[in-house]
Write an enzyme that holds these catalytic residues in place. Structure first.
Site, short mmCIF file in Angstrom:
data_model
loop_
_atom_site.label_atom_id
_atom_site.label_comp_id
_atom_site.label_asym_id
_atom_site.label_seq_id
_atom_site.Cartn_x
_atom_site.Cartn_y
_atom_site.Cartn_z
N ASP A 92 0.75 -1.22 -0.11
CA ASP A 92 0.05 -0.16 0.07
C ASP A 92 0.66 1.37 0.02
OD1 ASP A 92 -1.95 -1.62 0.19
OD2 ASP A 92 -2.84 -0.97 2.09
N HIS A 239 4.02 -2.05 3.12
CA HIS A 239 3.90 -0.78 2.54
C HIS A 239 4.98 -0.55 1.58
CE1 HIS A 239 0.80 -0.91 5.82
NE2 HIS A 239 0.31 0.18 5.32
#
Length: 281
Positions: A92, A239
């Protein structure tokens, strides 16, 4: 339009600051402790002191085989059915210069594919990097335009944020955008139903790496593997905004391989990306 490095740094800081006030998600995912502004920073330098000899973490993995698993083509969340020892890697908040490239290199060295849920502003600021992700065969998804908490917005505002994010990601990558993840995993049933009706696959999370905490890369590896062993399989949240994630990823992949896991290549079903165009109407 080119964005300066100052803008990208400010944008990354805004995303981090937003995550710092992480609300309780509608989904069942929970965290060990509340995330605070001092819990982590996106770009802080980290010294990685692995428990094993450093050379083990610097190997060229080109001779490694066996981590890549099957491909799942999904047009809805119901199509994603993982078997024991199967994982899907998702990233992400990127793309982020200096981090996403290292993530891509680690994945490429193992011959595996991941799913990148890009923030629209980040993709717009780094179009060449966003396009590289798509060109290397990774699945592309969106994560809103500016990482807002959609559950706190009106339905129309939330849809507009999703729509802007998808347009920005599609423009930067030149790829269909068939997957989506809610920032903070904070969603509503109305938003989920709306996205599903248009063929957008909403990805939830089974194993949270918690790489957004200010901890060592080695700690992220150990905790991720611990949670994965307890689950047996699942979608792993990572991430590509953080140095620690890029640093620890080669080790995590090595551990997954050693423990007999397979990384599933998640891809949209043919025509699934066309549903995104419906959101623009």
């Amino acid at each position: 339009m080119r964005f300066s490095s100052v803008f990208v740094s400010v944008l990354a800081g805004l995303i981090v600051a937003g995550c710092a006030s992480k609300p309780k998600p509608v989904t069942s995912l929970s965290t060990d402790r509340p995330i605070t502004a001092s819990s982590y920073q996106a770009d802080e330098p980290l010294i990685f002191r692995p428990k094993e000899p450093k050379a083990d973490y610097e190997n060229n993995y080109s001779s490694n085989h066996g981590l890549a698993g099957r491909t799942i083509y999904a047009s809805s969340i119901r199509d994603i059915k993982l078997q024991n020892k199967e994982v899907i890697l998702t990233f992400d908040d990127g793309p982020a210069p200096g981090k996403t490239e290292r993530v891509l290199n680690a994945l490429d060295q193992h011959g595996i594919k991941a799913t990148f849920l890009m923030v629209g502003q980040m993709a717009k600021a780094n179009p060449a990097l966003a396009k590289r992700v798509a060109q290397q065969g990774h699945a592309i998804g969106s994560h809103t335009y500016n990482h807002d908490n959609l559950a706190k917005q009106s339905f129309s505002s939330a849809i507009d944020n999703i729509r802007r994010g998808e347009r920005a990601v599609r423009a930067a990558t030149g790829s269909e955008v068939a997957f989506f993840r809610f920032p903070y995993l904070s969603n509503t049933s109305k938003l989920r139903d709306h996205l599903a009706s248009r063929g957008t696959v909403v990805l939830d999370v089974d194993i949270d790496s918690k790489d957004y905490f200010k901890v060592s890369p080695a700690h992220v590896v150990e905790q991720t593997m611990k949670r994965l062993h307890a689950k047996g399989s699942g979608i792993i949240l990572l991430h590509d905004l953080h140095n620690r994630t890029a640093t620890m990823l080669p080790t995590l992949l090595r551990r997954l391989k050693a423990d007999g896991y397979k990384v599933v290549n998640l891809q949209p079903s043919r025509g699934a990306g066309g549903a995104v165009a419906l959101l623009d109407n």
